[in-house]
Design an enzyme around this catalytic site. Sequence first.
Site, PDB file in Angstrom:
ATOM      1  N   HIS A 237       0.855  -1.176   0.000  1.00 35.15           N
ATOM      2  CA  HIS A 237       0.000   0.000   0.000  1.00 35.15           C
ATOM      3  C   HIS A 237       0.897   1.233   0.000  1.00 35.15           C
ATOM      4  CE1 HIS A 237      -3.912  -1.881   0.477  1.00 35.15           C
ATOM      5  NE2 HIS A 237      -3.464  -2.618   1.488  1.00 35.15           N
ATOM      6  N   CYS A 287      -0.129   2.760  -4.323  1.00 39.54           N
ATOM      7  CA  CYS A 287      -0.919   3.935  -4.662  1.00 39.54           C
ATOM      8  C   CYS A 287      -0.128   5.207  -4.438  1.00 39.54           C
ATOM      9  CB  CYS A 287      -2.188   3.990  -3.825  1.00 39.54           C
ATOM     10  SG  CYS A 287      -3.549   3.158  -4.626  1.00 39.54           S
TER      11      CYS A 287
END
Length: 415
Positions: A237, A287
């Site tokens: 992430h 991301c």
Amino acid sequence: MEEAQRRALRRGRARLVAALRVAPLWEPLEERGLFTRAMVEELQSAGSRGDQARQLIIDLETRGKQAFPVFLSILRDSGQGDLADMLLEECQSLPAAPQLLDLRPVELDLGGRKPNRTVLGQTAEQEVAAGTPLLQGNTLGSCLSVLSACQVYQLQAEPCGHCLILNNVNFSPDSKLSQRDGSDLDSQKLERCFKALCFNVLTQRDLRAEEMVSELQKLAQQDHRTLDCCVVIILSHGWQTSHIQFPGAVYGTDGKLLPVEKIVNYFNGSNCLSLRGKPKLFFIQACGGGLKDRGFLVDDSSAADEAPGGSLQSDATPFQASQGDVDELDAVACLPTPSDILVSYSTFPGYVSWREARGSWYVEALVSVLEQCAHSEDLLSILVKVSDAVSAKGSYKQISGCFNFLRKKFFFLCK
């Protein structure tokens, strides 16, 4: 510095590294303006005498038109005239650069074979070393050899370098970060792909931020002198953060952020001496933020937007108005120029990076294009194709990109 002088330094580098006495050179190099005191001190910190000599010869190419004759003069003054004579002979014996005049289209008979990447780099230097004409025969390969001899990173070692894959799948409950389904498949694809590209691959799974730092520092502190490059791949992430050089940060499984800029700087010219002048490649599947993009129509016949399928996930974090102190960069007085570094991101800063049960869009495209094109195309051309492939997927849109500080073209070494 003239190209003939640069080539003379490169051809004579092995003898210089073996025989050059560097201690008598430092003071005259500074006095005659070739290097500043800070530069001399950095050269002196390069390691052994041989390491100092090697780095001196590499850095000398950047010191201007008078660097070569001044260096020869300093060599003679320090009683190393034999090395000066060797360099002068190398410079005078090099064939003149061919004049590419009146070029006409030619038909190539490759016998059904695809051109190998060695045509673009090593072959030219081997021909120069052997003293054979570079344009013997009117072929495209020969022309490319001439044009690329000094413009391509040379990958000659096997394995050509280390590849570290950090794959974070399961996160602590306190982090409020979801499990990254499909990331193990990404990791397996990448491990198989980079082994085929002649890298020594090490994969680590589910690391806390401090454990990620430990693995990165361990890799940066290894001796890379016999290797030609280094690759770091991070699957996790991520979040967009403030930055000086490289945007974004990735999460450890404990929910703590590690800035991409900090990751890259473990390997820069100041912190990883044995990778100086060698390509360092970073691939980040994470991301850049939480923005979702519907894109824009380029064809009236395009299908109407549809909601993504239930299996589609993003490597985004829950939106938070403030990230507190966890995304602040370490304070630094200055940062060196990040030469020979390329950072490839799965998505544009601030936007979501999409992932499905079968893996992420970015890794799927990267591996596919590498398998098809790594034998014949340079890295930047490959990444353009990856961006095109990623941008064509899904109803929600995504595009990959890179921050490129490479000085030459990079071709993978294919088995």
